[in-house]
Design an enzyme around this catalytic site. Structure first.
Site, PDB file in Angstrom:
ATOM      1  N   PHE B  14       0.835  -1.206   0.000  1.00 44.70           N
ATOM      2  CA  PHE B  14       0.000   0.000   0.000  1.00 44.70           C
ATOM      3  C   PHE B  14       0.872   1.260   0.000  1.00 44.70           C
ATOM      4  O   PHE B  14       0.814   2.087  -0.923  1.00 44.70           O
ATOM      5  CB  PHE B  14      -0.934  -0.055   1.209  1.00 44.70           C
ATOM      6  CG  PHE B  14      -1.584   1.244   1.583  1.00 44.70           C
ATOM      7  CD1 PHE B  14      -2.178   2.061   0.621  1.00 44.70           C
ATOM      8  CD2 PHE B  14      -1.630   1.651   2.911  1.00 44.70           C
ATOM      9  CE1 PHE B  14      -2.791   3.260   0.979  1.00 44.70           C
ATOM     10  CE2 PHE B  14      -2.240   2.839   3.282  1.00 44.70           C
ATOM     11  CZ  PHE B  14      -2.816   3.646   2.313  1.00 44.70           C
ATOM     12  N   ILE B  15       1.713   1.389   1.022  1.00 46.08           N
ATOM     13  CA  ILE B  15       2.562   2.582   1.103  1.00 46.08           C
ATOM     14  C   ILE B  15       3.628   2.538   0.009  1.00 46.08           C
ATOM     15  O   ILE B  15       3.879   3.525  -0.686  1.00 46.08           O
ATOM     16  CB  ILE B  15       3.241   2.679   2.496  1.00 46.08           C
ATOM     17  CG1 ILE B  15       2.189   2.677   3.614  1.00 46.08           C
ATOM     18  CG2 ILE B  15       4.108   3.923   2.580  1.00 46.08           C
ATOM     19  CD1 ILE B  15       2.773   2.609   5.018  1.00 46.08           C
ATOM     20  N   GLY B  39      -1.479 -15.039  -6.932  1.00 44.15           N
ATOM     21  CA  GLY B  39      -2.177 -15.267  -8.198  1.00 44.15           C
ATOM     22  C   GLY B  39      -3.463 -14.454  -8.273  1.00 44.15           C
ATOM     23  O   GLY B  39      -4.178 -14.309  -7.279  1.00 44.15           O
ATOM     24  N   ASP B  59      13.005 -11.930  -1.048  1.00 40.09           N
ATOM     25  CA  ASP B  59      12.698 -11.834   0.378  1.00 40.09           C
ATOM     26  C   ASP B  59      13.793 -10.984   1.020  1.00 40.09           C
ATOM     27  O   ASP B  59      14.978 -11.283   0.872  1.00 40.09           O
ATOM     28  CB  ASP B  59      12.699 -13.254   0.957  1.00 40.09           C
ATOM     29  CG  ASP B  59      12.294 -13.288   2.410  1.00 40.09           C
ATOM     30  OD1 ASP B  59      12.264 -12.218   3.056  1.00 40.09           O
ATOM     31  OD2 ASP B  59      12.006 -14.390   2.892  1.00 40.09           O
ATOM     32  N   TYR B 148       5.359  -5.660  18.516  1.00 43.68           N
ATOM     33  CA  TYR B 148       5.526  -4.861  17.297  1.00 43.68           C
ATOM     34  C   TYR B 148       6.169  -3.513  17.626  1.00 43.68           C
ATOM     35  O   TYR B 148       7.113  -3.077  16.964  1.00 43.68           O
ATOM     36  CB  TYR B 148       4.146  -4.656  16.665  1.00 43.68           C
ATOM     37  CG  TYR B 148       4.126  -3.967  15.324  1.00 43.68           C
ATOM     38  CD1 TYR B 148       4.166  -4.704  14.149  1.00 43.68           C
ATOM     39  CD2 TYR B 148       4.027  -2.583  15.229  1.00 43.68           C
ATOM     40  CE1 TYR B 148       4.122  -4.070  12.914  1.00 43.68           C
ATOM     41  CE2 TYR B 148       3.984  -1.952  13.997  1.00 43.68           C
ATOM     42  CZ  TYR B 148       4.031  -2.693  12.846  1.00 43.68           C
ATOM     43  OH  TYR B 148       3.986  -2.080  11.631  1.00 43.68           O
ATOM     44  N   LYS B 152      10.060  -2.219  16.669  1.00 46.28           N
ATOM     45  CA  LYS B 152      10.228  -0.971  15.924  1.00 46.28           C
ATOM     46  C   LYS B 152      11.169  -0.032  16.689  1.00 46.28           C
ATOM     47  O   LYS B 152      12.090   0.559  16.131  1.00 46.28           O
ATOM     48  CB  LYS B 152       8.874  -0.278  15.711  1.00 46.28           C
ATOM     49  CG  LYS B 152       7.972  -0.930  14.685  1.00 46.28           C
ATOM     50  CD  LYS B 152       8.469  -0.704  13.273  1.00 46.28           C
ATOM     51  CE  LYS B 152       7.498  -1.226  12.229  1.00 46.28           C
ATOM     52  NZ  LYS B 152       8.101  -1.267  10.880  1.00 46.28           N
ATOM     53  N   ASN B 177      -1.743   6.304  11.268  1.00 50.76           N
ATOM     54  CA  ASN B 177      -2.542   5.359  10.477  1.00 50.76           C
ATOM     55  C   ASN B 177      -2.770   5.900   9.076  1.00 50.76           C
ATOM     56  O   ASN B 177      -3.640   6.749   8.880  1.00 50.76           O
ATOM     57  CB  ASN B 177      -3.892   5.133  11.150  1.00 50.76           C
ATOM     58  CG  ASN B 177      -3.754   4.581  12.553  1.00 50.76           C
ATOM     59  OD1 ASN B 177      -3.702   3.375  12.754  1.00 50.76           O
ATOM     60  ND2 ASN B 177      -3.643   5.462  13.532  1.00 50.76           N
ATOM     61  N   ILE B 192     -10.294   2.726   8.062  1.00 48.74           N
ATOM     62  CA  ILE B 192     -11.046   3.394   6.992  1.00 48.74           C
ATOM     63  C   ILE B 192     -11.261   2.440   5.818  1.00 48.74           C
ATOM     64  O   ILE B 192     -12.383   2.297   5.308  1.00 48.74           O
ATOM     65  CB  ILE B 192     -10.327   4.694   6.554  1.00 48.74           C
ATOM     66  CG1 ILE B 192     -10.369   5.698   7.715  1.00 48.74           C
ATOM     67  CG2 ILE B 192     -10.952   5.273   5.279  1.00 48.74           C
ATOM     68  CD1 ILE B 192      -9.649   7.011   7.457  1.00 48.74           C
ATOM     69  N   ARG B 273     -10.647  -4.537  22.452  1.00 50.79           N
ATOM     70  CA  ARG B 273      -9.445  -5.371  22.503  1.00 50.79           C
ATOM     71  C   ARG B 273      -8.453  -4.816  23.522  1.00 50.79           C
ATOM     72  O   ARG B 273      -8.333  -3.599  23.680  1.00 50.79           O
ATOM     73  CB  ARG B 273      -8.777  -5.428  21.130  1.00 50.79           C
ATOM     74  CG  ARG B 273      -9.587  -6.189  20.115  1.00 50.79           C
ATOM     75  CD  ARG B 273      -8.887  -6.210  18.770  1.00 50.79           C
ATOM     76  NE  ARG B 273      -8.615  -4.847  18.303  1.00 50.79           N
ATOM     77  CZ  ARG B 273      -8.376  -4.544  17.036  1.00 50.79           C
ATOM     78  NH1 ARG B 273      -8.383  -5.511  16.122  1.00 50.79           N
ATOM     79  NH2 ARG B 273      -8.118  -3.316  16.670  1.00 50.79           N
TER      80      ARG B 273
END
Lengths: 322, 322
Positions: B14-15, B39, B59, B148, B152, B177, B192, B273
Site C-alpha cells: 500500500f505505502i 495469483g 525476500d 511490534y 520498531k 494510520n 477506513i 481489545r
C-alpha cells in the site's frame, strides 16, 4: 521475607553469590541455576543456612533446565548475560538471540510457573547513552550506544508487556558499576577490580583514555541490599536506578587505591574507546523514596574492604593471574 | 533529487507503491524488492517513467536477494514488516527474529553497499504506548503495549548505533494510520479501508469497543510526501512523527463515510481489545519544522478520494471479497 523459595539465575557470579548469601541469611530457600564452575575454581560456601541452598548446573537458555529450576519457586532473580557492553556491538544478532530471545523464553517460563516476583538486572551504564543530566534519573532519554544497552532496554519493555498481559510482577534494576569482594580481578569488567589486580601483581594499571571518565561505582553490599529491597517491594514502580549517586573519575579510583595500599601504583594511558561516554552518574532518588534504600558504603571503605578480601584470598591461594 | 537509485523494500504494498510512484515521478531510478504478488492480483503500472523501474521478486530476509537488490543503489526505503501490531504478542520470538534481526541484517547490508540514505518506517501508533500527552511528540516516553512496538523501537535504537559506528545516515518515521487509494479493503489493518469495504459490500461495519477510540489518520499522499522529504533531508534529527496531527474517533470515521456515500451504514459493536489505547494522536511539529512538511488533505477529502478510487477499481473488476 514474603517469598519461600527464590531461583537465582547466575548465582555463582560476582553479584549472584552475594544475592544468594543475603537471601539465605534472611531464611529464604535458594536455588541456583548457573553453568558449572571451570576446573580449579572452588565453590564458595554459603555465608549462612547451607541447608536452604540447592545448586543446579545448567543453562538458562535450556527450557528443560529452566523448568526444573523454577519448579516450586515463587521468586526469581535474573543476573545472566551472555555479552559485555564493550563487545556486544561485534555481533548484535548473537546479543539479541541469546540475551533478548533468551530472556523472553524465561518470561514465558515465569508465567508458566506462576512466579510471584521477578527481578531483572538491567544496566544503568548503558541504557541511557550520552547523558544530558548531571545525575541521570529514570526518565532520562534512552539512547544506548551498544547492543548490550538496547537488549537490556527491550527486555524492560517486554516485562511491561508481560505485566499487562499476564500480571507478571517484576522490577528492573538499572545498576551502575558494582565492585567489591569476589569480583574477578582478571576479568574484563570492573575498573576497581581490574586495577586492584594489576596493583597487587605489581603491574602497570592500564587506563583507556586520559582517566577523566567519570562513573558511578556502587559497593556490592549496597547493590545487594537494593536487590533484596526490590524483591520485597510491592508498589507500582517497575524501574529503579541503583548506584552510589556519586561520580568518580578513573584517576580518583587509582588515587583511592593508592591511599588504601599506602603506596603509588604505576599507570599507563591508552587511546580512548569509542563506546565510552565521558560521564555516567545515576540519580537514585526513586529507589530511596520507594524502596527505602540508600547506599551507605563510601568508595574509600569499599576499596579497603575489597583489598582486605583480596589479601585474605591470596593467603588462601587465590592466583592473581588466572 | 540528490540520489540516483532508490531501493524500496515492500514496493508492491500500500505505502510502497505510492512511494515508488512519487520517486519515479521525481525522475529517480527505483528498484523494488518484494514478494511476488499472489495469483490473480495484477501488478499496478507505475504512474510515470516506467523505464526507471526494476522489479525483483525476493525476500528481504535473504542476504543474496538483498545484495542483488542493493547493488548500485544509493538510497533505501524499508517498508516491510512480518507481523501486525495486534497479533505480534502471540509470538514475540518470531517478531524479534524476523523484524528485528532481519532489520539488523539489512543495516549490515546497507553499510556494505555504502547506501547514503536510509528511511526506516517506524510506528507512531505503537512505540509510545499509553499516551500522557494530548498530541504525542517525539520526546514522549516509549512504553509499547505490543512486541511490534518494541521491535520498531529497538530498530530505531540500532540505527542510532549504526550512525555512530558506521556513519549510516538514516531517518525513522513514526507513522500514524495511513489510509487512501490502494489500501486493502479485505485486510486486517486500516479502519477506513476495512469500513469502506464493508459499506460497499452492504455489510455491517464491525467496531471493536464503543467507537470512541481516537486515532490519527493520515492521507497516503501526505504520508508519501513526508517520506520523500525525509529522503531529501540532511539535518541531524533522526526520528519524526508523521501523522495528520488531528484525532478522529471511529464514530467520526463512520460518519465521514456516511457523508461521502450519502447514505447511512449499519454498525455492529464488539468487545474492546486489550491492546487498544483510548487515544493516539501525533504532534507533527518536528516534521513541519525540519522537513518543511505539512499534511494538507482533510479527512473528508481523503475519504472521498479513496471512495472514488474504489469505485473505479470495482468498475475494473476489483473484487470486494478477496
Amino acid at each position: 521475607m514474603k517469598y519461600q523459595r527464590c531461583l537465582v539465575l547466575g548465582g555463582r557470579g560476582f553479584i549472584g553469590s552475594h544475592v544468594v548469601d543475603a537471601l539465605l541469611s534472611a531464611g529464604v530457600a535458594v536455588r541456583v541455576l548457573d553453568r558449572p564452575l571451570p576446573g580449579g575454581v572452588r565453590e564458595l560456601p554459603p555465608a549462612a543456612n547451607p541447608h536452604l541452598l540447592e545448586m543446579i548446573d545448567g543453562d538458562f537458555g535450556n527450557e528443560k533446565d529452566l523448568d526444573e529450576a523454577l519448579e516450586g519457586c515463587d521468586c526469581c532473580v535474573h543476573l545472566i548475560t551472555s555479552t559485555l557492553p564493550q563487545t556486544s556491538n561485534d555481533d548484535m544478532t548473537f546479543d539479541i538471540s541469546t540475551n533478548l530471545i533468551g530472556s523472553l523464553s524465561l518470561f514465558e517460563a515465569l508465567v508458566r510457573h506462576r512466579i510471584r516476583k521477578f527481578i531483572f538486572m538491567s544496566s544503568g551504564g548503558t541504557v541511557y547513552g550520552r547523558p544530558i543530566q548531571d545525575r541521570i534519573d529514570e526518565t532520562h532519554p534512552t539512547n544506548p550506544l551498544s547492543s548490550y544497552g538496547v537488549t537490556k532496554l527491550a527486555a524492560e519493555k517486554y516485562l511491561a508487556i508481560y505485566k499487562n498481559l499476564h500480571g507478571l510482577n517484576s522490577v528492573s534494576l538499572r545498576l551502575s558499576n558494582p565492585y567489591g569482594e569476589r569480583q574477578r580481578i582478571t576479568g574484563k569488567q570492573g575498573a576497581i577490580a581490574v586495577f586492584l589486580g594489576a596493583a597487587l601483581r605489581g603491574q602497570e594499571i592500564e587506563v583507556w583514555g586520559d582517566g577523566s571518565v567519570v562513573r558511578d561505582y556502587v559497593y556490592i553490599g549496597d547493590a545487594v541490599d537494593a536487590i533484596v529491597k526490590a524483591i520485597e517491594y510491592d508498589g507500582d514502580e517497575a524501574i529503579f536506578n541503583i548506584g552510589s549517586g556519586k561520580g568518580s573519575s578513573l584517576i580518583e579510583i587509582i588515587s583511592g587505591i593508592e591511599t588504601a595500599l599506602q603506596r603509588p601504583v604505576p599507570v599507563r594511558f591508552r587511546p580512548a574507546r569509542a563506546v565510552d561516554v565521558p560521564r555516567n552518574v545515576l540519580n537514585v532518588d526513586r529507589a530511596a523514596k520507594h524502596l527505602g534504600w540508600h547506599p551507605t558504603t563510601s568508595l574509600a571503605d569499599g576499596i579497603a574492604r575489597t583489598i582486605r578480601w583480596l589479601e585474605a584470598e591470596i593467603q588462601q591461594g587465590l592466583s592473581l593471574h588466572s
